[in-house]
Every structure is written in structure tokens, then in C-alpha cells.
Design a protein around this motif. Structure first.
Motif, PDB file in Angstrom:
ATOM      1  N   LYS A 117       0.872  -1.155  -0.187  1.00 39.41           N
ATOM      2  CA  LYS A 117       0.027   0.215  -0.072  1.00 39.41           C
ATOM      3  C   LYS A 117       0.798   1.269   0.163  1.00 39.41           C
ATOM      4  N   THR A 118       2.138   1.279   0.647  1.00 40.96           N
ATOM      5  CA  THR A 118       3.026   2.404   0.655  1.00 40.96           C
ATOM      6  C   THR A 118       4.266   2.078   0.247  1.00 40.96           C
ATOM      7  N   ALA A 119       4.526   0.962  -0.627  1.00 38.91           N
ATOM      8  CA  ALA A 119       5.781   0.795  -1.205  1.00 38.91           C
ATOM      9  C   ALA A 119       6.182   1.498  -2.261  1.00 38.91           C
ATOM     10  N   THR A 120       7.331   1.687  -2.604  1.00 40.24           N
ATOM     11  CA  THR A 120       7.824   2.320  -3.729  1.00 40.24           C
ATOM     12  C   THR A 120       8.459   1.359  -4.708  1.00 40.24           C
ATOM     13  N   GLY A 121       8.392   1.925  -6.117  1.00 33.49           N
ATOM     14  CA  GLY A 121       9.102   1.372  -7.071  1.00 33.49           C
ATOM     15  C   GLY A 121       8.051   0.111  -7.783  1.00 33.49           C
ATOM     16  N   ASP A 126       3.601  -5.191 -12.412  1.00 32.41           N
ATOM     17  CA  ASP A 126       4.362  -6.154 -11.434  1.00 32.41           C
ATOM     18  C   ASP A 126       3.953  -5.929 -10.173  1.00 32.41           C
ATOM     19  N   ARG A 127       3.491  -4.936  -9.749  1.00 28.23           N
ATOM     20  CA  ARG A 127       2.990  -4.746  -8.351  1.00 28.23           C
ATOM     21  C   ARG A 127       1.452  -5.369  -8.312  1.00 28.23           C
ATOM     22  N   ASN A 128       0.956  -5.238  -9.122  1.00 31.73           N
ATOM     23  CA  ASN A 128      -0.417  -6.057  -9.463  1.00 31.73           C
ATOM     24  C   ASN A 128      -0.253  -7.689  -9.166  1.00 31.73           C
ATOM     25  N   GLN A 129       1.040  -8.001  -9.923  1.00 30.04           N
ATOM     26  CA  GLN A 129       1.181  -9.456  -9.936  1.00 30.04           C
ATOM     27  C   GLN A 129       1.728  -9.668  -8.563  1.00 30.04           C
ATOM     28  N   MET A 135      -2.306 -12.924  -2.317  1.00 22.77           N
ATOM     29  CA  MET A 135      -3.758 -13.496  -2.209  1.00 22.77           C
ATOM     30  C   MET A 135      -3.822 -14.724  -2.579  1.00 22.77           C
ATOM     31  N   VAL A 136      -3.132 -15.357  -3.702  1.00 23.62           N
ATOM     32  CA  VAL A 136      -3.190 -16.855  -3.964  1.00 23.62           C
ATOM     33  C   VAL A 136      -2.744 -17.803  -2.714  1.00 23.62           C
ATOM     34  N   LEU A 198      -5.706  -9.732 -11.294  1.00 17.78           N
ATOM     35  CA  LEU A 198      -4.514  -9.096 -11.109  1.00 17.78           C
ATOM     36  C   LEU A 198      -3.287  -9.886 -11.873  1.00 17.78           C
ATOM     37  N   LEU A 199      -3.451 -11.124 -11.892  1.00 17.81           N
ATOM     38  CA  LEU A 199      -2.296 -12.102 -12.327  1.00 17.81           C
ATOM     39  C   LEU A 199      -1.857 -12.173 -13.868  1.00 17.81           C
TER      40      LEU A 199
END
Length: 455
Positions: A117-121, A126-129, A135-136, A198-199
Motif C-alpha cells: 500500500k505504501t511501497a515504492t518502485g 509488477d505490483r499487481n502481480q 492473495m493466492v 491481477l495475475l
């Protein structure tokens, strides 16, 4: 002092979870606090943490039978008691690696989901993956836990039946109150339905969840609770994305050197390893008979043996002896064919059910012996599918779950028997001992965690 919830954690993750909000910008000397996409990617890519799952379930099923003391002495006290469905399985100091491994994966998944939620980069893709993968992993862990430690899903009672603690935040101080079976399943479906948005279709390794993996777990969970149209749809979607079957005829001559490792097997959808070191299973006569009724079955030829020392005389599963591979419990392409076939039989489509079963069998039966299976009715098709499911998926972490769900149907309900030293042990359909015990050590540390009664 922080409450002990008995989750085995990476040291830097534990530090993050225990820091108060006011001090999150203080990085402890010599430790790394994840803050970027790359940090969280490395965390989720730890196969030592994210791959081990459960593995003792098979001992409580009708797939395993030990014929003499030599076999049972190999098990150890707690596994012997699980195999014979006894009470007081664990002593007060015993750990339960299955519970620990799965809750560790839940914790690390929560760390990633909170942190992103707050990570950078990282690119949006890639973030969605990464979020989808977390979640999986969490959904797999909760599905496994609720089927090991709780009653089989029943729509009429699931909202009241105690499931397992439902932890959705990255904390080690949450109370371990058991959520209902319904609540746990609801979360499994929430996670997986979000993950499929997302994947990516492919992943960089079998350990990393992909879109087919998410759909396959939706199929597995839907089948377990009797939502057959949904399970059929999800299995079909999985096979559209990844439907290649390995041909056992290609490995029959020299399986030790040619049989594909799980991480390279084209059928692997998500690689999850067993949680213990048990490397062989003595095959029950019941399961042996099922294989011998399948002429030319290469699974029996390749994956089982009667000659390995020091257990000559047993028929035992030797999957792990093939190139020193690890027994796995994650979803496979073969499982998806069988889920789709079962759902087709249950929705009065016996022809399609047999078509799917035969597509699998062509890759499992010696070519010279192969003959298509046929069914005279939907019920006949269902019987043949379930027999094929047991052959294909034995020792893959699903037989206990299958027994629990099939016991809800009187036509499939089965009383199991194991014997040792002249004493016979029995497990009747829907018996409370189908629920694995929660280790006393966990309840002693967390009094709100109510145990499963086994007496």
C-alpha cells in the motif's frame, strides 16, 4: 510483552510487525525493513517460507496401510496416533509443522499486502502481480487449514461451525479466535476472485502463482463445497490457459532419469511441498486393487515399488525417490481434468466426463493396453471419474478432503479401518476424528483458541 501466536517468522518481518507506528521510520541496526517493491518481491520469492505446506493428512486416509511393526515404528508417536485415529495425538511440547507453515505463509502474505500500500518502485503490472500472488498464497493456506482442522463445509451449518483463526493483517499479536468455516471460505473466494484480475498468465517459476494457478484453486475450493457449475467453469478456464499433460509412456523405460521434477513438470500449476520428511507410504490393499483393475497403468509402474530396501514386501509410494524430488500438494493440470469430469458427470453430461477422463488416461496408460472408458449413465460416469481421481491424486494431499466431502453423500460414505498388532481401529463417516487436532501448545499459549475434541 507481545502475545505469542506461535507463528515462525523471518526476523526482519517480526521487527516490522512489532514496531509501533511512531517508530516505523527507525531502521534497527543490522536489519532490513522492507519498503520497496523489490523488498516485498524478495520476501514472497522465499521458497523456504512459501512452498512448505501440509503432509500428514495421508496417514489418516484409506490410501495408507501398514502391515507390520516395522512400518509403524517409522512413523513416530504423533503420526502413529493420527494413523490409528487415536486421541491425545500431541503432547504439550509438540509442534505442528503443518499449522506453523501455513500460518507463516499467511503472515508473510499479509506483510506483502499491507506493505504494498505504501511501497515504492515497480511497474503497475509488477505490483499487481505481486499482490495477486500474495492473495493466492493466503487462499491456498486458508483452504488447506480449514479442511485439515475444521468440519467439512455444510451450507446449513458452516456459519456456526468453528473453522480456523482468520488473520488478515500483518501482526503477531492478534487473538487466535476461530472464525466460522463459512467466513474462512468467504475469504478464500474473495482473495482468489481478486487475484484473477491481477495475475499474469505465466510466472517465472512453478513456485510463483499465475492466473491458471488462481483459477485452479477456485476450481478446487468450489468442488469441495459442492458448487459444481462454478468448479466446472474454473477448471475449464484453467485448462484454456494451461492444459498440457505429461505422457507417462515417455518415462516408463527409465523413470529415475527421465520423469520430470515437479518444478519442471508441465502439469504443475502451483508448487507446494509437503511439510515433513516422510519419504514413503505403504499402499493400502484397497488402493492396490484400484490400480490393478486399471490395466497397463503406468502410474503404478513408475510411482510405486515393492523392492526398495529396507521395506521389501510392501507396495509403497516412491515419488520422492525419483531424482530425489519432493512430494507436492499443489494443483495440477491433471486435477483440473478430473474436477471438470466430475462436475460434468454431476450435471448429467456423462459423455463429456468420459472424454476428459480418457484424455488423461491416454497419458497414463501403456499405449499397448489403452482402451477408452465408457459410461452407461451419469452415475456410472461419476463412479469412474472418482476412481480415476483416487488413482491420479493419491498422495497429493487431497484424499482426506475427498473423504470428508464424499461422506456427506450416503452412496459414497465409507468406514475406514487400520490395524496394528492385532488391534483394529475404525473411523466412521463424518466422525469428529476427521478433524486434525490443534496442538495443545497452541491452545496453552492462546487460550481463546478452542481445541478440536477427539474423545
Amino acid at each position: 510483552m507481545m502475545r505469542q501466536t506461535y507463528l515462525y517468522l523471518l526476523c526482519f518481518v517480526a521487527i516490522v510487525s512489532s514496531c509501533k507506528k511512531d517508530y516505523l521510520d527507525i531502521k534497527p541496526k543490522g536489519k532490513v525493513i522492507p519498503s520497496t517493491y523489490k523488498d516485498y518481491r524478495l520476501l514472497l520469492n522465499s521458497t523456504n517460507s512459501m512452498a512448505p505446506s501440509y503432509g500428514q493428512d495421508e496417514f489418516a486416509t484409506d490410501n495408507v496401510e501398514f502391515y507390520e511393526a516395522q512400518g509403524l515404528s517409522y512413523l513416530g508417536n504423533s503420526t502413529y496416533k493420527l494413523h490409528t485415529w487415536q486421541n491425545n495425538v500431541y503432547v504439550s511440547t509438540d509442534n505442528d509443522s503443518q499449522w506453523s507453515n501455513l500460518y507463516k505463509q499467511i503472515y508473510l502474505s499479509n506483510v506483502v499486502l499491507d506493505g504494498m500500500k505504501t511501497a515504492t518502485g515497480g511497474s503497475e503490472k509488477d505490483r499487481n502481480q505481486l499482490i495477486g500472488e500474495a492473495m493466492v498464497h493466503r487462499a491456498f493456506a486458508y483452504f488447506s487449514l480449514v479442511n485439515m482442522y475444521a468440519a467439512q463445509y455444510d451450507a446449513s451449518t458452516a456459519s456456526a461451525d468453528p473453522g480456523v483463526p482468520l488473520l488478515l493483517e500483518a501482526t503477531t499479536s492478534a487473538q487466535l479466535v476461530r472464525a466460522s468455516v463459512q467466513a474462512v471460505y468467504d475469504q478464500v473466494f474473495i482473495d482468489l476472485n481478486k487475484a484473477v484480475t491481477l495475475l499474469s498468465v505465466t510466472s517465472t517459476s512453478a513456485y510463483e502463482p499465475s492466473l491458471p494457478a488462481a483459477y485452479s484453486l477456485l476450481a478446487r475450493a468450489s468442488l469441495q463445497i459442492g458448487k459444481y457449475p462454478d468448479a466446472l467453469q474454473h477448471a475449464s478456464k484453467t485448462l484454456e490457459l494451461k492444459g498440457t499433460l505429461a505422457d507417462y509412456n515417455d518415462y516408463a523405460a527409465s523413470p529415475a532419469s527421465t520423469f520430470p521434477l515437479s518444478r519442471n513438470n508441465p502439469e504443475t500449476l502451483l508448487l507446494k511441498n509437503v511439510s515433513n520428511s516422510y519419504s514413503w507410504f505403504s499402499m493400502s490393499h484397497d488402493l492396490q486393487n484400484l490400480f490393478t483393475s486399471s490395466a497397463g497403468d503406468l502410474r503404478f509402474q513408475i510411482l510405486f515399488s515393492t523392492t526398495q530396501e529396507p521395506f521389501v514386501g510392501y507396495v509403497y509410494y516412491m515419488g520422492e525417490f525419483l531424482a530425489f524430488d519432493t512430494r507436492t500438494v499443489g494443483p495440477t493440470v491433471a486435477e483440473m481434468y478430473l474436477i471438470r469430469a466430475e462436475c460434468e458427470a454431476r450435471t448429467n453430461q456423462p459423455g463429456l466426463a468420459m472424454q476428459d477422463v480418457n484424455q488423461l488416461r491416454k497419458k497414463r496408460i501403456l499405449k499397448a493396453s489403452y482402451v477408452d472408458l465408457t459410461a452407461s449413465s451419469a452415475d456410472d460416469a461419476l463412479l469412474k471419474v472418482l476412481a480415476e481421481r483416487r488413482r491420479e491424486l493419491c498422495f497429493r494431499g487431497l484424499r482426506l478432503f475427498d473423504l470428508k466431502r464424499l461422506n456427506k453423500e450416503s452412496r459414497f460414505a465409507k468406514t475406514l479401518t487400520h490395524s496394528y498388532n492385532g488391534q483394529q481401529f475404525e473411523l466412521k463417516p463424518n466422525d469428529y476424528r476427521y478433524l486434525f487436532p490443534i496442538a495443545p501448545k497452541l491452545s496453552n499459549l492462546n487460550p481463546e483458541l478452542t481445541p478440536n475434541q477427539r474423545n
